[in-house]
Design a protein around this motif. Structure first.
Motif, PDB file in Angstrom:
ATOM      1  N   TYR A 146       6.054 -12.355  10.332  1.00 39.05           N
ATOM      2  CA  TYR A 146       7.319 -11.812   9.844  1.00 39.05           C
ATOM      3  C   TYR A 146       7.257 -11.700   8.329  1.00 39.05           C
ATOM      4  O   TYR A 146       6.832 -12.624   7.655  1.00 39.05           O
ATOM      5  CB  TYR A 146       8.497 -12.711  10.240  1.00 39.05           C
ATOM      6  N   ILE A 147       7.697 -10.556   7.823  1.00 41.17           N
ATOM      7  CA  ILE A 147       7.739 -10.329   6.388  1.00 41.17           C
ATOM      8  C   ILE A 147       9.173 -10.002   6.000  1.00 41.17           C
ATOM      9  O   ILE A 147       9.775  -9.093   6.564  1.00 41.17           O
ATOM     10  CB  ILE A 147       6.807  -9.172   5.979  1.00 41.17           C
ATOM     11  N   VAL A 148       9.710 -10.748   5.050  1.00 42.93           N
ATOM     12  CA  VAL A 148      11.059 -10.495   4.546  1.00 42.93           C
ATOM     13  C   VAL A 148      10.897  -9.797   3.198  1.00 42.93           C
ATOM     14  O   VAL A 148      10.310 -10.343   2.262  1.00 42.93           O
ATOM     15  CB  VAL A 148      11.856 -11.809   4.371  1.00 42.93           C
ATOM     16  N   SER A 149      11.411  -8.564   3.126  1.00 44.86           N
ATOM     17  CA  SER A 149      11.259  -7.787   1.900  1.00 44.86           C
ATOM     18  C   SER A 149      12.564  -7.082   1.573  1.00 44.86           C
ATOM     19  O   SER A 149      13.512  -7.089   2.359  1.00 44.86           O
ATOM     20  CB  SER A 149      10.135  -6.753   2.059  1.00 44.86           C
ATOM     21  N   PRO A 179       8.009   0.306  -9.097  1.00 38.99           N
ATOM     22  CA  PRO A 179       8.987   1.162  -8.426  1.00 38.99           C
ATOM     23  C   PRO A 179       8.511   1.745  -7.095  1.00 38.99           C
ATOM     24  O   PRO A 179       9.319   2.167  -6.284  1.00 38.99           O
ATOM     25  CB  PRO A 179       9.265   2.275  -9.433  1.00 38.99           C
ATOM     26  N   HIS A 180       7.200   1.740  -6.843  1.00 41.81           N
ATOM     27  CA  HIS A 180       6.686   2.305  -5.598  1.00 41.81           C
ATOM     28  C   HIS A 180       6.218   1.239  -4.606  1.00 41.81           C
ATOM     29  O   HIS A 180       5.567   1.564  -3.621  1.00 41.81           O
ATOM     30  CB  HIS A 180       5.553   3.284  -5.879  1.00 41.81           C
ATOM     31  N   LEU A 181       6.513  -0.020  -4.885  1.00 44.81           N
ATOM     32  CA  LEU A 181       6.150  -1.117  -3.986  1.00 44.81           C
ATOM     33  C   LEU A 181       7.379  -1.947  -3.651  1.00 44.81           C
ATOM     34  O   LEU A 181       8.199  -2.225  -4.525  1.00 44.81           O
ATOM     35  CB  LEU A 181       5.104  -2.032  -4.640  1.00 44.81           C
ATOM     36  N   LEU A 182       7.489  -2.334  -2.393  1.00 39.51           N
ATOM     37  CA  LEU A 182       8.571  -3.219  -1.991  1.00 39.51           C
ATOM     38  C   LEU A 182       8.276  -4.634  -2.458  1.00 39.51           C
ATOM     39  O   LEU A 182       7.124  -5.073  -2.427  1.00 39.51           O
ATOM     40  CB  LEU A 182       8.713  -3.245  -0.465  1.00 39.51           C
ATOM     41  N   GLN A 183       9.311  -5.341  -2.842  1.00 37.35           N
ATOM     42  CA  GLN A 183       9.125  -6.745  -3.170  1.00 37.35           C
ATOM     43  C   GLN A 183       9.157  -7.550  -1.879  1.00 37.35           C
ATOM     44  O   GLN A 183      10.045  -7.369  -1.046  1.00 37.35           O
ATOM     45  CB  GLN A 183      10.226  -7.240  -4.096  1.00 37.35           C
TER      46      GLN A 183
END
Length: 62
Positions: free
Chosen positions: A20-23, A4-8
């Motif tokens: 580039y990072i797609v999250s 819950p505290h980390l972006l996927q």
């Protein structure tokens, strides 16, 4: 990794000029905005807020 505290992160793409990072999108404010707002108001963030952020970071790193 799902937490819950980390972006996927869904995709990482590198070019010679940039990475580039797609999250997933996370609504709200980043810590830089909060720190800038506190600096403009010349007031530190509330202790409870700082403790909440520190606990969330520690939980994510655990």
């Amino acid at each position: 990794m799902k937490h819950p505290h980390l972006l996927q992160v869904w995709q990482v793409h590198a070019t010679p000029a940039a990475l580039y990072i797609v999250s997933e999108y996370l609504p709200g404010f980043d810590l830089e905005t909060v720190a800038s707002s506190c600096a403009l108001l010349k007031r530190p963030p509330l202790t409870a807020f700082v403790c909440f952020i520190a606990a969330a970071v520690a939980d994510a790193l655990d």
